[in-house]
Design a protein around this motif. Structure first.
Motif, mmCIF file in Angstrom:
data_model
loop_
_atom_site.group_PDB
_atom_site.id
_atom_site.type_symbol
_atom_site.label_atom_id
_atom_site.label_comp_id
_atom_site.label_asym_id
_atom_site.label_seq_id
_atom_site.Cartn_x
_atom_site.Cartn_y
_atom_site.Cartn_z
ATOM 1 N N PRO A 105 9.825 -1.442 6.651
ATOM 2 C CA PRO A 105 9.344 -0.141 7.149
ATOM 3 C C PRO A 105 9.554 0.967 6.121
ATOM 4 O O PRO A 105 10.425 1.827 6.278
ATOM 5 C CB PRO A 105 10.198 0.078 8.403
ATOM 6 C CG PRO A 105 11.470 -0.650 8.112
ATOM 7 C CD PRO A 105 11.089 -1.850 7.293
ATOM 8 N N VAL A 106 8.724 0.945 5.076
ATOM 9 C CA VAL A 106 8.868 1.932 3.997
ATOM 10 C C VAL A 106 7.833 3.050 4.111
ATOM 11 O O VAL A 106 7.752 3.907 3.227
ATOM 12 C CB VAL A 106 8.739 1.247 2.614
ATOM 13 C CG1 VAL A 106 9.862 0.255 2.402
ATOM 14 C CG2 VAL A 106 7.378 0.568 2.466
ATOM 15 N N LEU A 138 0.825 -1.199 0.000
ATOM 16 C CA LEU A 138 0.000 0.000 0.000
ATOM 17 C C LEU A 138 0.866 1.259 0.000
ATOM 18 O O LEU A 138 0.593 2.213 -0.725
ATOM 19 C CB LEU A 138 -0.937 -0.027 1.208
ATOM 20 C CG LEU A 138 -1.939 1.113 1.348
ATOM 21 C CD1 LEU A 138 -3.222 0.613 1.989
ATOM 22 C CD2 LEU A 138 -1.367 2.251 2.162
ATOM 23 N N ALA A 139 1.921 1.263 0.801
ATOM 24 C CA ALA A 139 2.799 2.429 0.861
ATOM 25 C C ALA A 139 3.463 2.678 -0.490
ATOM 26 O O ALA A 139 3.527 3.819 -0.969
ATOM 27 C CB ALA A 139 3.848 2.238 1.951
ATOM 28 N N ILE A 140 3.942 1.617 -1.125
ATOM 29 C CA ILE A 140 4.629 1.773 -2.404
ATOM 30 C C ILE A 140 3.653 2.206 -3.497
ATOM 31 O O ILE A 140 3.950 3.075 -4.314
ATOM 32 C CB ILE A 140 5.346 0.469 -2.767
ATOM 33 C CG1 ILE A 140 6.536 0.260 -1.805
ATOM 34 C CG2 ILE A 140 5.823 0.473 -4.206
ATOM 35 C CD1 ILE A 140 7.132 -1.122 -1.831
ATOM 36 N N ALA A 141 2.446 1.601 -3.512
ATOM 37 C CA ALA A 141 1.460 1.942 -4.540
ATOM 38 C C ALA A 141 0.948 3.368 -4.384
ATOM 39 O O ALA A 141 0.412 3.941 -5.342
ATOM 40 C CB ALA A 141 0.299 0.950 -4.500
ATOM 41 N N SER A 142 1.116 3.958 -3.197
ATOM 42 C CA SER A 142 0.683 5.345 -3.019
ATOM 43 C C SER A 142 1.524 6.305 -3.858
ATOM 44 O O SER A 142 1.074 7.421 -4.154
ATOM 45 C CB SER A 142 0.761 5.738 -1.538
ATOM 46 O OG SER A 142 2.111 5.825 -1.098
ATOM 47 N N VAL A 181 5.554 8.467 2.785
ATOM 48 C CA VAL A 181 4.989 9.740 3.236
ATOM 49 C C VAL A 181 5.831 10.904 2.714
ATOM 50 O O VAL A 181 5.300 11.892 2.176
ATOM 51 C CB VAL A 181 4.889 9.772 4.774
ATOM 52 C CG1 VAL A 181 4.628 11.192 5.283
ATOM 53 C CG2 VAL A 181 3.803 8.822 5.266
ATOM 54 N N TRP A 182 7.145 10.802 2.883
ATOM 55 C CA TRP A 182 8.037 11.874 2.455
ATOM 56 C C TRP A 182 7.997 12.044 0.936
ATOM 57 O O TRP A 182 7.975 13.164 0.408
ATOM 58 C CB TRP A 182 9.452 11.566 2.935
ATOM 59 C CG TRP A 182 10.529 12.536 2.554
ATOM 60 C CD1 TRP A 182 11.691 12.258 1.907
ATOM 61 C CD2 TRP A 182 10.556 13.951 2.814
ATOM 62 N NE1 TRP A 182 12.444 13.392 1.739
ATOM 63 C CE2 TRP A 182 11.771 14.449 2.299
ATOM 64 C CE3 TRP A 182 9.682 14.829 3.429
ATOM 65 C CZ2 TRP A 182 12.132 15.788 2.365
ATOM 66 C CZ3 TRP A 182 10.031 16.179 3.499
ATOM 67 C CH2 TRP A 182 11.243 16.636 2.971
ATOM 68 N N TRP A 213 16.916 -1.236 5.975
ATOM 69 C CA TRP A 213 15.615 -0.555 5.986
ATOM 70 C C TRP A 213 15.543 0.441 7.148
ATOM 71 O O TRP A 213 15.012 1.551 6.993
ATOM 72 C CB TRP A 213 14.476 -1.559 6.132
ATOM 73 C CG TRP A 213 14.155 -2.429 4.959
ATOM 74 C CD1 TRP A 213 14.106 -3.795 4.941
ATOM 75 C CD2 TRP A 213 13.791 -2.017 3.635
ATOM 76 N NE1 TRP A 213 13.739 -4.259 3.706
ATOM 77 C CE2 TRP A 213 13.539 -3.188 2.879
ATOM 78 C CE3 TRP A 213 13.660 -0.779 3.017
ATOM 79 C CZ2 TRP A 213 13.165 -3.148 1.540
ATOM 80 C CZ3 TRP A 213 13.284 -0.738 1.674
ATOM 81 C CH2 TRP A 213 13.040 -1.912 0.952
ATOM 82 N N MET A 214 16.069 0.040 8.302
ATOM 83 C CA MET A 214 15.997 0.931 9.461
ATOM 84 C C MET A 214 16.897 2.152 9.285
ATOM 85 O O MET A 214 16.568 3.257 9.743
ATOM 86 C CB MET A 214 16.357 0.172 10.729
ATOM 87 C CG MET A 214 15.284 -0.806 11.184
ATOM 88 S SD MET A 214 13.681 -0.001 11.461
ATOM 89 C CE MET A 214 14.062 1.059 12.851
#
Length: 891
Positions: free
Chosen positions: A491-492, A444-448, A497-498, A575-576
């Motif tokens: 944790p993407v 979902l985060a990536i597709a945004s 968001v950015w 990732w962190m």
């Protein structure tokens, strides 16, 4: 952009944005999902299989073909078909699960999302329906015979489409207003002979009344008018109370469905056929049940309601379509009674299609070719079609609805017992509405990101929802996916968001600081959860578990290791590090107006530095995640006695640390004196940490600090492997595992990791997704972004000698040029080559040559690293990243 669609997008605000009240929010599959599973053992696929889906009323959401529904899915419209030969009425797509011989769950039907606009003012969908008997059993038998090895046996392989004996069934929607929806259904006979086709537009209410004692109030659908000009059905829920669980009253009221042409209205109830589902001892709640249309039309049973009323209805058109010809049906779903419902429908369709063309013409970048524009538009259409009403109250699901019929006690121990706060009545972006009809946090985060190209408001809404109290756990964890909300996705979220914040600033000249600040606060909680939960030993090396990469590792990272070992992961730690830098950049952006955020920016800078140092020195122990001999990052398996094994697998795991990169320019930092002072102090007094990941580049009159876990020499060594055609560089992007492991598989005990460029032979995580070779868009996209950042920091003198394609001699290329090369290879997957063939379709002659197939593009989950053939889920939303690549590399 200033055009009619962009004006509608601007109007689409408020508590209930008007143009989002209706949309393609219907799942492609609700059977075989966790939400509908009330089994004692958690076997969702077998508890409610495809064969029972037509007979059992769903609890948590409907499914159908080319469907639409209202915002809370009280009323649904979708397509039904029958060719006169099938044993089953075609009301939903069919596919196989992993136990039926597939590499994973996989839809076998062919349907295409051809067009859509952000407000769903115009939508177009295509379904290819065979004229012969659908080969359900052949698909199962042959795939079982192959036992998950080699290529899957697909519907085209059965020969069912031979001689073009199929119908192209196209469904178009055009909104005359937010609630007034014009519908066209066109059926084209592509075959050499006339063929029968039954078309059944269906309108029904989701069953909201059967889950309480006593049963709740029931809406009705009834025949209002049957005249020569048209048929009219009235769906009426006006007597029902507002939908519970919302902060505002929501009622649907009355909806009229007008239909032209000669049809027979049929009525039943959206109720479970209990005797078929549970056995002959069960009692049906109504004599008219969910599968009545199937039984009536195919079996000739008298099982529809002669009173012409119910909660489920259809309009039965019996057609015989000559060879090469077509028919068209026109309908209208509206809240208003009309005397002439079709008088203006042609104008509405023409206008909305033209507006969609204008909207996308304004969006396409100027240097995109005609084919690239086609790819971009269909990618975004698929993204917009993949919205789904996601209804799920975990507390209700765990404890059951009916006190006298509780679910098995065992279900409280199977999955998600720690997520009783999760309660969704939201429209969410699915990874794929058939294979993955449930949200996954990192998908979902990536597709945004591609969603922000066309609808930043919806993209931001999606990112916020995962941080909202009804999703984010009180301890700060984000839910992974419904099979196990407690599992870990990368944790993407902070990165997304950015990036979406900056895309809106760049594309629409809008700076939504409220969105950024609100998300930042919740991401602080999520970051704290990661550091407390996943960094078990407090040494800034993370044991992240699964992290969405399914079978990439030697061991199943979702499971605890048997002897108490700990897998210290390069990808989790990378990732962190990226998470820290994303949070640092957000804090500095917010510090432009509120200086209090400078301290938080310092906190994340320092945490990043500690992670970078830990990856290199592991707290002073005699091993590192970085391997100087190989020039690569590896996972380390640490045993309870502090002995260790290094997993020398060259995979994405070792490249992800490259994604954590930012640059800080001395001049750019002047507005942040507190942060600058702390940075300088840290560099002067904690050099034994900063030397590993904070690199000073003297450029002209000012210094630039490159924040990168690998230093310049290590960057060159890693990228030499990325752009080596015998390792990671595929003709179509970046492989997820080095090709070296084809001849040199890594072995550890009984486990082996071997290069597999296509579907997975290994069955970790069910065999759905293969990360041992294929090309994946999220990884390639993030690598491109890292290369661009590194290029801006290191400049044009930092070059890499690479050999590309058939050129035998190395070429010196900047990192920016390498980023472009990788982007072009990924775009190349979808664009016809010199022979006119799209690599995504492999060698299939139908998709390569047939004019009715070749321009209908699927956006698969991943791609064969050597041929480019699309694999896995057919409509994976994160692959819409190709639209963002076209936007950014063809401007």
């Amino acid at each position: 952009m200033t055009n009619s669609e962009s004006v509608r997008i601007a109007e689409n605000v408020g508590e209930q944005p008007p143009w989002w009240r209706w949309g393609p929010y219907l799942s492609e599959r609700s059977w075989g999902t966790v939400r509908e599973d009330y089994s004692p053992n958690g076997d969702a696929w077998r508890y409610l299989p495809h064969d029972l889906a037509r007979s059992k009323a769903y609890r948590w959401g409907e499914d159908g073909l080319a469907g639409i529904c209202d915002r809370y899915q009280l009323l649904v419209f979708a397509l039904g078909l029958w060719n006169g030969r099938d044993p089953i009425l075609k009301e939903r797509a069919f596919g196989l699960d992993m136990w039926e011989g597939n590499h994973g769950e996989d839809v076998k039907d062919y349907y295409f999302y051809l067009d859509n606009t952000p407000t769903h003012s115009y939508m177009r969908y295509l379904y290819k329906y065979p004229q012969g008997e659908y080969p359900y059993q052949e698909l199962i038998r042959e795939n079982q015979r192959r036992a998950g090895s080699g290529a899957e046996f697909e519907l085209l392989d059965t020969g069912i489409f031979k001689d073009n004996r199929y119908f192209d069934v196209e469904v178009e929607y055009a909104k005359a207003s937010p609630d007034d929806i014009c519908i066209r259904i066109s059926a084209h006979n592509r075959g050499p002979d006339a063929a029968p086709l039954h078309i059944l537009p269906q309108l029904w209410f989701r069953n909201t009344w059967a889950w309480s004692e006593p049963r709740g109030p029931i809406p009705t659908i009834r025949l209002l008018k049957k005249a020569g000009a048209y048929t009219c059905l009235l769906a009426d829920s006006s007597e029902l109370p507002p939908l519970p669980g919302l902060l505002f009253p929501y009622q649907l009221g009355k909806r009229y469905l007008y239909a032209d042409g000669d049809c027979t209205p049929l009525f039943t109830n959206n109720e479970t056929h209990s005797q078929r589902v549970y056995g002959s001892h069960a009692t049906n709640p109504s004599p008219y049940v969910k599968d009545a249309f199937h039984r009536h039309i195919i079996n000739g049973e008298t099982c529809v309601n002669p009173a012409q009323t119910g909660t489920k209805s259809c309009l039965h058109y019996r057609l015989d379509i000559p060879a090469g010809e077509s028919v068209q049906l026109t309908l209208r779903l509206t809240p208003t009674a009309m005397q002439q419902p079709f008088a203006d429908i042609g104008r509405v369709f023409s206008q909305r299609r033209a507006e969609a063309d204008t909207f996308y013409e304004a969006l396409h970048p100027p240097k995109a070719t005609l084919e690239e524009r086609r790819v971009q538009r269909q990618a975004l259409a698929g993204l917009l079609w993949s919205k789904q009403v996601y209804l799920f109250d975990v507390h209700q699901w765990l404890h059951g609805d009916l006190p006298n019929s509780p679910p098995p006690a065992s279900r409280k121990k199977i999955r998600n017992q720690h997520w009783e706060h999760l309660n969704s009545m939201r429209v969410l972006l699915m990874p794929d509405k058939w294979e993955y009809p449930w949200f996954a946090a990192w998908d979902l985060a990536i597709a945004s990101v591609p969603m922000a190209l066309v609808d930043p408001a919806f993209a931001k809404n999606q990112l916020w929802l995962m941080l909202f109290e009804q999703f984010q756990h009180p301890n700060g964890q984000l839910p992974a996916y419904e099979w196990d909300f407690s599992d870990l996705n990368p944790p993407v979220h902070a990165w997304a968001v950015w990036r979406v914040y900056n895309m809106e600033k760049r594309l629409h000249n809008k700076t939504d600081r409220n969105f950024l600040e609100t998300c930042f606060h919740k991401l602080l909680i999520n970051f704290t959860w990661w550091t407390n939960k996943v960094d078990n030993h407090g040494n800034n090396v993370f044991e992240g578990g699964f992290l969405g990469l399914d079978n990439i590792a030697v061991v199943d990272r979702s499971q605890a290791l048997p002897q108490g070992e700990v897998l210290e992961q390069s990808d989790a730690t990378g990732w962190m590090a990226m998470f820290c830098l994303n949070m640092m950049r957000m804090a500095l952006e917010l510090a432009g107006e509120n200086k209090a955020y400078e301290g938080l920016a310092t906190k994340f800078l320092q945490h990043y530095v500690y992670i970078g140092a830990a990856m290199k020195q592991m707290g002073g122990r005699d091993y590192q995640l970085w391997d100087e001999t190989d020039g690569f990052f590896y996972d380390v398996l640490r045993h309870p006695d502090d002995s260790f094994d290094k997993f020398r697998v060259r995979s994405l795991v070792g490249l992800i640390p490259l994604f954590a990169v930012e640059r800080l320019e001395e001049g750019w930092l002047k507005p942040f004196p507190s942060f600058s002072a702390n940075l300088n102090w840290f560099l002067a007094n904690r050099n034994h940490f900063t030397q590993f990941s904070c690199h000073c580049l003297n450029q002209g009159q000012q210094s630039t600090y490159l924040l990168s876990v690998p230093n310049q020499q290590q960057i060159k060594r890693l990228l030499a492997r990325v752009f080596d055609q015998d390792e990671f560089l595929s003709p179509f992007g970046m492989r997820s595992l080095s090709k070296v492991h084809a001849g040199q598989p890594f072995k550890y005990g009984a486990s082996e990791v071997r290069y597999e460029p296509a579907e997975a032979e290994s069955k970790l995580k069910g065999g759905n997704s293969n990360w041992r070779g294929p090309v994946w868009f999220p990884a390639g996209f993030l690598m491109i972004e890292a290369l661009r950042k590194l290029d801006r920091a290191l400049g044009p003198t930092f070059v890499l000698d690479v050999v590309l394609d058939d050129n035998p001699y190395p070429v010196a290329m900047t990192l920016g040029a390498l980023a472009r090369e990788l982007a072009n290879r990924m775009i190349r997957l979808f664009v016809p080559d010199a022979q006119g063939h799209r690599p995504i379709y492999g060698a299939d002659p139908c998709f390569r040559q047939d004019p009715y197939w070749r321009d209908h593009i699927l956006f698969h989950e991943y791609f064969h690293a050597e041929t480019g053939k699309g694999l896995g889920a057919s409509h994976q939303t994160w692959t819409a990243l190709v639209a963002a690549l076209i936007d950014e590399w063809r401007c």
